[in-house]
Design a protein around this motif. Structure first.
Motif, PDB file in Angstrom:
ATOM      1  N   GLY A 147       8.081   4.271 -12.763  1.00 32.41           N
ATOM      2  CA  GLY A 147       9.258   4.858 -13.379  1.00 32.41           C
ATOM      3  C   GLY A 147      10.361   5.097 -12.373  1.00 32.41           C
ATOM      4  N   PHE A 148      11.345   5.880 -12.799  1.00 31.31           N
ATOM      5  CA  PHE A 148      12.461   6.211 -11.925  1.00 31.31           C
ATOM      6  C   PHE A 148      12.803   7.691 -12.073  1.00 31.31           C
ATOM      7  CE2 PHE A 148      14.220   4.761 -15.933  1.00 31.31           C
ATOM      8  CZ  PHE A 148      15.162   5.726 -16.236  1.00 31.31           C
ATOM      9  N   ARG A 149      13.271   8.244 -10.982  1.00 33.50           N
ATOM     10  CA  ARG A 149      13.738   9.627 -10.946  1.00 33.50           C
ATOM     11  C   ARG A 149      15.237   9.559 -10.706  1.00 33.50           C
ATOM     12  NH1 ARG A 149      11.734  14.854  -9.589  1.00 33.50           N
ATOM     13  NH2 ARG A 149      13.339  16.121  -8.597  1.00 33.50           N
ATOM     14  N   GLN A 150      16.004  10.030 -11.668  1.00 35.51           N
ATOM     15  CA  GLN A 150      17.453   9.997 -11.549  1.00 35.51           C
ATOM     16  C   GLN A 150      17.944  11.412 -11.282  1.00 35.51           C
ATOM     17  OE1 GLN A 150      20.366  11.167 -13.580  1.00 35.51           O
ATOM     18  NE2 GLN A 150      21.189  10.505 -11.640  1.00 35.51           N
ATOM     19  N   GLN A 151      18.509  11.623 -10.106  1.00 35.69           N
ATOM     20  CA  GLN A 151      19.004  12.927  -9.714  1.00 35.69           C
ATOM     21  C   GLN A 151      20.528  12.914  -9.759  1.00 35.69           C
ATOM     22  OE1 GLN A 151      16.362  12.419  -6.214  1.00 35.69           O
ATOM     23  NE2 GLN A 151      16.194  14.644  -6.375  1.00 35.69           N
ATOM     24  N   SER A 152      21.092  13.536 -10.815  1.00 36.06           N
ATOM     25  CA  SER A 152      22.542  13.522 -11.003  1.00 36.06           C
ATOM     26  C   SER A 152      23.273  14.274  -9.913  1.00 36.06           C
ATOM     27  CB  SER A 152      22.908  14.133 -12.357  1.00 36.06           C
ATOM     28  OG  SER A 152      22.379  13.350 -13.393  1.00 36.06           O
ATOM     29  N   THR A 153      22.730  15.407  -9.488  1.00 32.75           N
ATOM     30  CA  THR A 153      23.425  16.214  -8.491  1.00 32.75           C
ATOM     31  C   THR A 153      23.563  15.470  -7.171  1.00 32.75           C
ATOM     32  OG1 THR A 153      21.334  17.272  -7.887  1.00 32.75           O
ATOM     33  CG2 THR A 153      22.731  18.420  -9.485  1.00 32.75           C
ATOM     34  N   GLU A 154      22.620  14.603  -6.849  1.00 34.85           N
ATOM     35  CA  GLU A 154      22.683  13.824  -5.617  1.00 34.85           C
ATOM     36  C   GLU A 154      23.196  12.407  -5.859  1.00 34.85           C
ATOM     37  OE1 GLU A 154      19.066  13.871  -3.350  1.00 34.85           O
ATOM     38  OE2 GLU A 154      18.637  15.920  -3.947  1.00 34.85           O
ATOM     39  N   LYS A 155      23.512  12.070  -7.104  1.00 35.60           N
ATOM     40  CA  LYS A 155      23.939  10.719  -7.472  1.00 35.60           C
ATOM     41  C   LYS A 155      22.967   9.694  -6.884  1.00 35.60           C
ATOM     42  CE  LYS A 155      28.286  11.415  -6.148  1.00 35.60           C
ATOM     43  NZ  LYS A 155      29.710  11.184  -5.925  1.00 35.60           N
ATOM     44  N   ILE A 206      24.407   6.783  -4.368  1.00 37.30           N
ATOM     45  CA  ILE A 206      25.807   6.383  -4.469  1.00 37.30           C
ATOM     46  C   ILE A 206      26.610   7.316  -3.579  1.00 37.30           C
ATOM     47  CG2 ILE A 206      27.759   6.065  -5.995  1.00 37.30           C
ATOM     48  CD1 ILE A 206      25.855   5.817  -8.291  1.00 37.30           C
ATOM     49  N   THR A 207      27.009   6.802  -2.427  1.00 30.87           N
ATOM     50  CA  THR A 207      27.800   7.599  -1.495  1.00 30.87           C
ATOM     51  C   THR A 207      29.043   6.822  -1.097  1.00 30.87           C
ATOM     52  OG1 THR A 207      26.667   6.709   0.430  1.00 30.87           O
ATOM     53  CG2 THR A 207      25.724   8.690  -0.553  1.00 30.87           C
ATOM     54  N   LEU A 247      28.918   0.193  -0.553  1.00 36.25           N
ATOM     55  CA  LEU A 247      29.828  -0.656  -1.318  1.00 36.25           C
ATOM     56  C   LEU A 247      29.955  -0.195  -2.760  1.00 36.25           C
ATOM     57  CD1 LEU A 247      28.692  -4.140  -0.031  1.00 36.25           C
ATOM     58  CD2 LEU A 247      30.727  -2.875   0.631  1.00 36.25           C
ATOM     59  N   TYR A 248      28.976   0.565  -3.246  1.00 40.66           N
ATOM     60  CA  TYR A 248      29.013   1.047  -4.620  1.00 40.66           C
ATOM     61  C   TYR A 248      29.241   2.550  -4.594  1.00 40.66           C
ATOM     62  CZ  TYR A 248      24.147   0.807  -3.051  1.00 40.66           C
ATOM     63  OH  TYR A 248      23.004   0.846  -2.306  1.00 40.66           O
ATOM     64  N   PHE A 249      30.032   3.028  -5.563  1.00 39.66           N
ATOM     65  CA  PHE A 249      30.425   4.426  -5.532  1.00 39.66           C
ATOM     66  C   PHE A 249      30.831   4.899  -6.917  1.00 39.66           C
ATOM     67  CE2 PHE A 249      33.630   7.776  -4.876  1.00 39.66           C
ATOM     68  CZ  PHE A 249      32.821   8.702  -4.226  1.00 39.66           C
ATOM     69  N   ALA A 250      30.652   6.198  -7.156  1.00 39.74           N
ATOM     70  CA  ALA A 250      31.139   6.857  -8.369  1.00 39.74           C
ATOM     71  C   ALA A 250      31.506   8.285  -7.998  1.00 39.74           C
ATOM     72  CB  ALA A 250      30.073   6.856  -9.458  1.00 39.74           C
ATOM     73  N   ASP A 251      32.584   8.780  -8.610  1.00 41.78           N
ATOM     74  CA  ASP A 251      32.990  10.173  -8.383  1.00 41.78           C
ATOM     75  C   ASP A 251      31.968  11.134  -8.975  1.00 41.78           C
ATOM     76  OD1 ASP A 251      35.380   9.478  -7.113  1.00 41.78           O
ATOM     77  OD2 ASP A 251      36.476   9.399  -9.017  1.00 41.78           O
TER      78      ASP A 251
END
Length: 180
Positions: free
Chosen positions: A66-74, A107-108, A112-116
């Motif tokens: 599976g995957f763990r998606q941590q929004s606070t750390e993007k 995403i930092t 090359l990939y980024f999101a606010d």
């Protein structure tokens, strides 16, 4: 006054230099602009690829992944689920197929990939204690990891960069991941 040389640049030489610098700036500025959609598109594709990889590993190996998606750390990390423990244990031993490092995408601004911003919407057919952890069984069906007996109803990520948005959706029936 005989043979006195002048030092300096002619008007034509200065115009050529200014035109060359303007051309370089016109090419370089859009590529580095924060309003460009390319970093956002790449971020969405990276996250979607991680989700797809977790599903394909579960189907391929017959073991829950599976995957763990941590929004606070993007951030998104791929794991293998050990169901012999209660609650099930997330084991981060899934490796990226290209760079052979643990599958961990962040995403930092240094990449090359980024999101606010990154937000998650998750709902389950029952109570899920860890809604950021989704695993797939050997058939590719998505579940909650704690408890590991609750089926996923809806899972979406929304990435934002300036005015641009990308939505990543996980279909609860087929396990298909789409980017819009």
């Amino acid at each position: 006054m005989q043979g006195r040389e002048q030092s300096g640049y002619t008007l034509i030489e200065l115009l050529i230099v200014v035109a060359t610098l303007s051309l370089i700036a016109a090419i370089a500025v859009p590529a580095t602009s924060s309003n460009s959609e390319k970093p956002l598109d790449l971020a969405a594709q990276e996250f979607a690829t991680a989700m797809r990889f977790a599903r394909s590993e579960a189907i391929r190996s017959g073991q829950p992944h599976g995957f763990r998606q941590q929004s606070t750390e993007k951030r998104i990390r791929v794991f293998r689920l050990d169901q012999t423990t209660t609650p099930a244990t997330l084991i981060y031993d899934a490796y990226h197929p290209i760079d052979k490092r643990p599958y961990d995408i962040s995403i930092t601004t240094e990449t090359l990939y980024f999101a606010d911003s990154l937000s998650r919407t998750a709902s389950y057919n029952g109570t899920c204690v860890s809604s950021e952890n989704v695993y797939f069984d050997a058939n590719g069906s998505p579940w909650c990891s704690n408890p590991d007996s609750v089926l996923l109803d809806q899972f979406e990520l929304q990435l934002t960069l300036g005015e641009n948005r990308r939505r990543i959706a996980l279909d609860r029936v087929t396990g298909r991941v789409t980017v819009q």
